[in-house]
Design a protein around this motif. Structure first.
Motif, PDB file in Angstrom:
ATOM      1  N   GLU A  70      49.901   4.042  43.994  1.00 23.95           N
ATOM      2  CA  GLU A  70      48.904   4.412  44.993  1.00 23.95           C
ATOM      3  C   GLU A  70      47.521   4.555  44.365  1.00 23.95           C
ATOM      4  N   ALA A  71      46.533   3.980  44.998  1.00 24.65           N
ATOM      5  CA  ALA A  71      45.152   4.175  44.543  1.00 24.65           C
ATOM      6  C   ALA A  71      44.799   5.655  44.644  1.00 24.65           C
ATOM      7  N   GLY A  72      44.115   6.156  43.617  1.00 28.71           N
ATOM      8  CA  GLY A  72      43.745   7.561  43.593  1.00 28.71           C
ATOM      9  C   GLY A  72      44.776   8.456  42.941  1.00 28.71           C
ATOM     10  N   ALA A  73      45.931   7.889  42.561  1.00 27.09           N
ATOM     11  CA  ALA A  73      46.963   8.689  41.897  1.00 27.09           C
ATOM     12  C   ALA A  73      46.517   9.043  40.485  1.00 27.09           C
ATOM     13  N   PRO A  74      46.959  10.182  39.943  1.00 26.21           N
ATOM     14  CA  PRO A  74      46.561  10.568  38.582  1.00 26.21           C
ATOM     15  C   PRO A  74      47.129   9.615  37.539  1.00 26.21           C
TER      16      PRO A  74
END
Length: 275
Positions: free
Chosen positions: A235-239
């Protein structure tokens, strides 16, 4: 950046005897070091054990057979057995516990790769236990910021490659996106990047006779952008964990910069320091 631990129902540990019967793998002579696909024997054994873990032969909490039991079961040496268990450990599937043995800690769909680093040789082993699939090789002109960082002039074209690294299992999730910046002095290395089975710094030493004398490493926390997330199936934005390594030659010149971006739920960096 450890992922949250989900509570799960613990299955009763399988006995080594029952598990050995469940894996119907004939003993193979140690001289047959590779299969038809050229895969080393320890990787074959790791693959069989991983399948057994996935099928519940060795559920979470169960103890794997000892090295001696693995030797008898697969017809291998203790060295090969140890290599197979090491792959499972690095894949985050098992852990060694004092006075207990090697215990299954997660299933393949939940596992994260663990990289143990104590010396430069561990980077070489990491390259052998994983696979870098290079998707692009070309050149890139250095920006002013990159030029300052690389110790070169703005606009200088460096060799640039992008790839995805996976653990040495056919169905393994991507571990990281890797971006390589290579000094123009290494022109000619491009075709070797796509099929190299060794660490890139080792390829530089072997093919260009340039000794790597110093490695600098910088680790920082980031979030995945849209491109990296797409390449990783995340997922985009995942750490994520960003690891940048700089490899310097014996003349102090930067020869390679490798940027690796790891999703936080798939990779653990473990280092042991001794006083």
């Amino acid at each position: 950046m450890n992922a949250a631990v989900r509570p799960r129902k613990q299955n009763p540990p399988a006995t080594a005897a029952k598990a050995a019967k469940a894996i119907k793998t004939p003993a193979v002579a140690e001289t047959a070091a590779e299969d038809a696909g050229g895969q080393p024997r320890y990787q074959q054994v790791a693959r069989e054990l991983k399948r057994a873990i996935a099928e519940g032969v060795y559920p979470v909490g169960a103890r794997l057979p000892t090295e001696l039991e693995l030797c008898e079961q697969f017809g291998i040496s203790r060295f090969t057995a140890r290599g197979a268990v090491r792959l499972l450990s690095q894949a985050g599937l098992v852990t060694r516990r004092q006075r207990v043995g090697t215990v299954v800690t997660s299933t393949p769909d939940e596992a994260r790769y663990t990289h143990d680093a104590t010396s430069a040789s561990d980077l070489f082993q990491y390259a052998q236990d994983t696979e870098l699939r290079v998707m692009y090789v070309g050149r890139i002109g250095l920006s002013q910021a990159q030029a300052r960082d690389f110790g070169d002039a703005p606009g200088t074209e460096w060799i640039y490659a992008v790839g995805v690294r996976r653990a040495a299992h056919a169905d393994a999730r991507p571990i990281c996106v890797t971006r390589l910046f290579l000094n123009p002095l290494l022109d000619g290395i491009q075709p070797r990047l796509r099929d190299s089975k060794v660490a890139i710094y080792a390829l530089i030493e072997r093919e260009f006779k340039r000794s790597i004398e110093r490695i600098e490493q910088q680790i920082s926390g980031v979030v995945l952008d849209a491109d990296d997330a797409a390449n990783l199936g995340a997922e985009a934005g995942a750490p994520a964990l960003r690891i940048v390594r700089r490899y310097y030659g014996d003349d102090g010149r930067l020869l390679e910069l490798a940027e690796n971006v790891h999703p936080s739920d798939r990779f653990t960096y473990r280092m042991e320091l001794r006083k």
